[in-house]
Design a protein around this motif. Sequence first.
Motif, PDB file in Angstrom:
ATOM      1  N   LYS A   1      -9.992  29.493  39.490  1.00  0.00           N
ATOM      2  CA  LYS A   1     -10.154  28.209  40.171  1.00  0.00           C
ATOM      3  C   LYS A   1     -10.328  27.057  39.177  1.00  0.00           C
ATOM      4  O   LYS A   1     -11.191  26.213  39.322  1.00  0.00           O
ATOM      5  CB  LYS A   1     -11.346  28.254  41.132  1.00  0.00           C
ATOM      6  N   ASN A   2      -9.453  26.991  38.192  1.00  0.00           N
ATOM      7  CA  ASN A   2      -9.669  26.051  37.088  1.00  0.00           C
ATOM      8  C   ASN A   2      -8.364  25.544  36.505  1.00  0.00           C
ATOM      9  O   ASN A   2      -8.327  25.080  35.370  1.00  0.00           O
ATOM     10  CB  ASN A   2     -10.475  26.768  35.998  1.00  0.00           C
ATOM     11  N   VAL A   3      -7.286  25.593  37.251  1.00  0.00           N
ATOM     12  CA  VAL A   3      -5.982  25.349  36.669  1.00  0.00           C
ATOM     13  C   VAL A   3      -5.803  23.915  36.179  1.00  0.00           C
ATOM     14  O   VAL A   3      -5.275  23.686  35.086  1.00  0.00           O
ATOM     15  CB  VAL A   3      -4.852  25.747  37.659  1.00  0.00           C
ATOM     16  N   ALA A   4      -6.254  22.930  36.941  1.00  0.00           N
ATOM     17  CA  ALA A   4      -6.057  21.540  36.519  1.00  0.00           C
ATOM     18  C   ALA A   4      -6.924  21.211  35.306  1.00  0.00           C
ATOM     19  O   ALA A   4      -6.459  20.617  34.329  1.00  0.00           O
ATOM     20  CB  ALA A   4      -6.377  20.587  37.668  1.00  0.00           C
ATOM     21  N   TYR A   5      -8.206  21.579  35.375  1.00  0.00           N
ATOM     22  CA  TYR A   5      -9.123  21.317  34.261  1.00  0.00           C
ATOM     23  C   TYR A   5      -8.663  22.053  33.004  1.00  0.00           C
ATOM     24  O   TYR A   5      -8.589  21.482  31.910  1.00  0.00           O
ATOM     25  CB  TYR A   5     -10.529  21.747  34.668  1.00  0.00           C
TER      26      TYR A   5
END
Length: 704
Positions: free
Chosen positions: A590-594
């Motif tokens: 749950k961290n793809v953009a960051y």
Amino acid sequence: MKTQNFKHVSYLWDEKVANELEGKEVDLLIYRSNILGSDLRITNYGGGNTSCKTYEKDPLTGEEVEIMWVKGSGGDIGTLTKAGLAGLYVDKLRSLESVYRGLEFEDEMVELFNHCIYDLKSKAPSIDTPLHSFLPFKHIDHLHPDAAIAIAASKDGEKITKDLWNGSIAWVPWQKPGFDLGLQLRDALNANPGIRGIMLGGHGLFTWGDTAYDCYMNSLDVIETASRYLEDHYGKTRPVFGGEKVQSLAPDQRKSQAAILAPILRGLASSEKLMVGTFNDSDTVLQFINSHDLNKLAPMGTSCPDHFLRTKISPLVLDLAPDADLSDSVAIKQSFEKAFEDYRAMYASYYENHKHPNSPAMRDPNPVIILWPGVGLFSYAKDKQTSRVASEFYINAINVMRGAEAVSEYVSLPLQEAFNIEYWLLEEAKLQRMPKEKPLSRKIALVTGSAGGIGKGIAEKFVQEGACVVLTDIDAGRLDSALNEFTGKYGKDIVHGVLLDVTDTDSLAKAIQSTCLKYGGVDIIVNNAGISISRKFEEHSDQDWDRLHNILVMGQYHVSKAGVDLMRKQGTGGDVVNIVSKNALVAGPKNVAYGTTKAAQLHMSRLMAAELAEDKIKVNVVNPDAVIESSNIWEGGWAENRAKAYGIDVKDLPQYYANRTLLKESVKVEDIANAAFAFVGGLLSKSTGNMLNVDGGLAAAFPR
């Protein structure tokens, strides 16, 4: 004199405070000194000295003996405390006359002062000690008021002094401070019984009184009289400084031009050692630098030893139109290189022509004071306080020249006398006793997002290691709080605060201008500003991606670009440290953009390192992980989302992060600050394009 009649000095005596100190002469001395030193028209930082005499019990004989308490070497009366005083036996000091061998042996007397010490906690006695000891008065002020020095440094100073005070102020011609000058003060008093003070030619003023208050009032009254006399003569026979030759730019234009030129001048003035700058465009400065008399008076140098020691033999005057086009920084720098070379050659000639067989080696030949007609004054020195004080002392010198020219003709210190002061062996010894410089001394660091969390920790570490630091943040309230905290702990010179939104180029331009005006340039850029957004891949919005990309990636790019521009103008190299994340290396849930923006930051750093190395600008990365302490990263739902991703409660996050590391340790703000310092502190001076993981040990983040 009635207190309400003072116009040119500040009457600050508080009866309530003084009454509480009644009978405590040393405390009254400190109180008087502090209020005198708070008014720069009376004396500047480190200038002058004060004393009082008391009777104390001799610890060896039990007898009551006269003790003189006087400001010690290297102190400042405005900030004087008991620890800054030297306490000495008066009779022993006066008995030194029997062993005094004359002017050629002045320096040996300073060591003998130590044999006269009563208070074993004393500050080292200064060279001015005998100037107080041979005068019999209970309270004595030796001050450097601009108005008095203007008379003392004028061609007709002796006559003006006699006429203005009706013979109640004696005159002693210029003499380097020391034992002989103390004897001359005593002789002047004996030859003129009943006088209230002594004017030292080209140097300053001595006044006294039976009580601390009487001494204070005497000093204020003499300075006020001198000030009024000068005021009555300004512009009467000719315009001040011959009138205006160059017209000043408007204030905003002056600051814009000064900010552009400051890093170029800083680089040129740092040919031997890196210098920190100060800019001043006060009305006093502009009146002088814009005048017809500038080219006559500036080369003459200053008169008062305290002025001269801090401002050097003379300033460098720039031959540059105030509104000159500064867009081509390379051409501008090249155009000034000869002016700096000529100044260094002039200084070397001054040294060679006046040195003695035992003179210390020549010091840095670069100018301290640089004048740009129509714009302002730049000063460059080893740290911010020293450069600021140098500019203040040159303003004192301007005031002296203005006053002397109004009532007579300004007379500067003869070059040989100036050299003898600047390269005095006692002055050299004082310089050698200075503490060793810290690793980041002379460096200027700008840290983004530094009002809290990791950025604040890095800023504080850098301050503690000697750097001047520019705190920047988008949150005005947090920034003010951090700035007040730092100022309270470290002083006003070492830290500067500027609002900065790294996504706004206008905001960045203002921050860079403010930094250049405050310090003269920058040496270290730390890109720390950031946000965190944690969501499932399909739940990310375009706005999430844009916001992360603009703050983390474009913010790093724009701030680095602005910082590198300054570093190139200076030509002294520099450092960019990018605070990225272990998420640049590890594919977490749950961290793809960051994670994507962090990876972009990391690779941008590598590319920058490859391109900027030719300018001696190093670019390195620190990858933190799970720094929960004082961090905004956990606000806005990030902590909840991370806890949900790992299937735990929010309260268990700190322990969860610690347990997943190889070292089973929580990562603290100070750990990241130490890592950033490692890259810029000198031990890794040959390291660029590298990253340092500070995550407690995560095998998934190992680069190889």
